[in-house]
Design a protein around this motif. Structure first.
Motif, PDB file in Angstrom:
ATOM      1  N   LYS A 269     -22.241  21.890  30.502  1.00 51.91           N
ATOM      2  CA  LYS A 269     -21.494  20.741  31.035  1.00 51.91           C
ATOM      3  C   LYS A 269     -21.853  19.654  29.839  1.00 51.91           C
ATOM      4  N   LEU A 290     -14.132  16.791  28.350  1.00 61.08           N
ATOM      5  CA  LEU A 290     -15.125  17.349  29.032  1.00 61.08           C
ATOM      6  C   LEU A 290     -15.523  18.873  28.822  1.00 61.08           C
ATOM      7  N   ASN A 292     -16.881  21.860  30.307  1.00 61.34           N
ATOM      8  CA  ASN A 292     -17.009  22.381  31.745  1.00 61.34           C
ATOM      9  C   ASN A 292     -17.471  23.888  31.788  1.00 61.34           C
ATOM     10  N   LEU A 297     -11.808  20.300  28.071  1.00 61.96           N
ATOM     11  CA  LEU A 297     -10.836  19.665  28.765  1.00 61.96           C
ATOM     12  C   LEU A 297     -10.511  18.272  28.255  1.00 61.96           C
ATOM     13  N   GLU A 358     -13.093  15.301  35.677  1.00 65.59           N
ATOM     14  CA  GLU A 358     -13.891  16.268  36.517  1.00 65.59           C
ATOM     15  C   GLU A 358     -12.811  16.731  37.610  1.00 65.59           C
ATOM     16  N   ALA A 361     -11.389  20.006  36.109  1.00 63.33           N
ATOM     17  CA  ALA A 361     -12.220  20.950  35.574  1.00 63.33           C
ATOM     18  C   ALA A 361     -12.070  22.328  36.841  1.00 63.33           C
TER      19      ALA A 361
END
Length: 463
Positions: A269, A290, A292, A297, A358, A361
């Motif tokens: 992460k 991101l 994850n 993403l 997030e 995610a």
């Protein structure tokens, strides 16, 4: 189709209006597709550092006896999107290729290969560690990586196993007292569970120690040996302290063989900061991705308004001036928030963007998608530092805010992406300034008396 992807811009193309159409396309990095009139025709899909120049090569009138590829008479539609970095271009190209041709063809065209990991078989009665690039849903939590190559993974594995006595054989053990054993047992590098030289509980404890080393990237053993070394030194047991110091150095050498990104796949992460696409309405913004659980993403745009890079004030410099500063804007009456609804505070804007990422995610159960994203990550992360554009930030792993994002570090990284690294200011030539000031006089009025003159030195502009 493997995934859903749509280009941001779509233009109808006709050869008679080619020059007019191509003039509207920006000369920026991006990904584009040249599509034919029929839906079943496969598009020409690629990324480029200059969209307009690359399309002109393909769509301008062909030169006589030229062997260059020309698609002027076959293209009916142009689809493209502007990107801000090579990292974003690779991700967008993968998504577009997977949409049009599927995962298998996208993997072949982009030459993606699953990176190598270290797999620990804790489900086995006698666990062992080995390198592999085969992903399995059951073993993701015990796969540590990614590594730049198989050699790097095996080198790290051997260095760690030299600190313990875990077995290195590949056979399914059926222990019995007359087992012939192996060379590692003869060298006292294995506790020989095959010969029943240890109990199952002793071997399980050794396997748990190895797992703890991988989980903490060696910090658990470093701290333990360091405390024991200090205790022996305080007790005047210098021979024992020297032996512990040699062991500490061996652990540090093994630890250095794994990069900071090496960790279990579900715990991969991080926030990757890149330059954003150059568009007028998105000026002074960075692109945040991101990472994850191994999947990438984004991007989401983060405004660097209120974050400025201060140049060095002296030739010696200071870390205070070398880093960007946070400047909170003072809003006018009735203008307390920006258009996205976030506060004018840079920290609040960054927290808002991170929350948007997030929210996207979700744990992915598609191993093919996970494998391709890990390959894109490995390809970007393990480039030489001078060739790798962008920065990566991991969640805090200690302190009271464990697991939280280092928002200020992310903001500074975003400012470096937009504004560039601060550079030392040129040293002022004081002697030249004094010489230039000599003889320069300016007549000014002083308190309304024209008979008073005052000498005003004129300093160079870089002062």
């Amino acid at each position: 189709m493997a995934t859903s992807f749509h280009f941001e811009h779509l233009l109808d193309f006709t050869p008679g209006q080619a020059d007019e159409i191509l003039r509207t396309i920006p000369a920026h990095p991006g990904v584009f597709a040249l599509c034919g009139a029929r839906q079943e025709d496969a598009p020409y899909l690629t990324k480029t550092a200059d969209l307009r120049r690359r399309m002109r090569r393909l769509l301008d009138p062909p030169e006589s006896q030229s062997k260059r590829l020309n698609l002027r008479e076959k293209v009916a539609r142009i689809e493209y999107c502007v990107t801000g970095s090579a990292f974003e271009s690779s991700l967008v190209l993968y998504q577009a290729t997977a949409t049009h041709f599927g995962y298998t063809e996208a993997r072949r065209r982009l030459k993606l290969h699953t990176p190598y990991f270290l797999r620990m078989t804790m489900e086995n009665p006698f666990p062992r560690v080995y390198s592999t690039n085969k992903l399995s849903k059951r073993g993701l939590a015990l796969m540590y990586g990614p590594f730049p190559s198989r050699l790097a993974a095996e080198r790290y594995c051997d260095a760690v196993l030299d600190l313990f006595k875990l077995r290195r054989c590949y056979e399914d053990l059926a222990p019995y007292p007359d087992h012939p054993g192996c060379v590692y047992g003869e060298m006292n590098k294995c506790i020989e569970p095959c010969k029943q030289a240890c109990s199952p509980a002793e071997y399980a404890a050794e396997a748990e120690a190895v797992k703890k080393f991988f989980d903490t990237r060696g910090e658990s053993m470093i701290i333990e040996i360091g405390l024991a070394r200090e205790e022996a030194s305080s007790a005047m047991k210098f021979e024992k302290a020297a032996a512990l110091h040699a062991q500490w150095q061996k652990v540090k050498a093994a630890q250095a063989l794994a990069d900071w990104i090496v960790r279990p796949i579900p715990k991969l992460k991080a926030i990757i900061v890149q330059t954003a696409a150059q568009e007028k309405e998105h000026a002074e913004q960075a692109a945040l991705f991101l990472l994850n659980g191994g999947c990438i993403l984004g991007p989401e745009r983060l405004s660097t308004l209120g974050v400025r890079a201060v140049r060095e004030q002296t030739s010696v410099g200071s870390s205070l001036f070398a880093q960007p500063l946070m400047l909170q804007a003072v809003p006018l009456e009735g203008a307390a928030t920006d258009t996205s609804g976030a506060s004018d505070s840079p920290e609040a804007r960054a927290a808002h963007v991170l929350s948007l990422l997030e929210a996207l995610a979700e744990p992915s159960s598609d191993l093919a998608l996970l494998s391709d994203h890990l390959s894109l990550l490995r390809r970007w992360y393990y480039r030489p530092e001078k060739q790798r554009n962008g920065e990566i930030f991991f969640p805090n792993e200690d302190g009271g805010d464990k697991g939280a994002w280092p928002i200020r570090k992310i903001l500074r990284g975003a400012a470096r992406m937009v504004l560039g690294d601060p550079k030392p200011k040129a040293e002022t030539q004081r002697d030249a300034a004094k010489e230039a000031a000599k003889g320069i006089k300016t007549k000014i009025l002083h308190e309304g008396r024209p008979d008073v003159e005052r000498v005003v030195p004129v300093l160079p502009k870089n002062r």
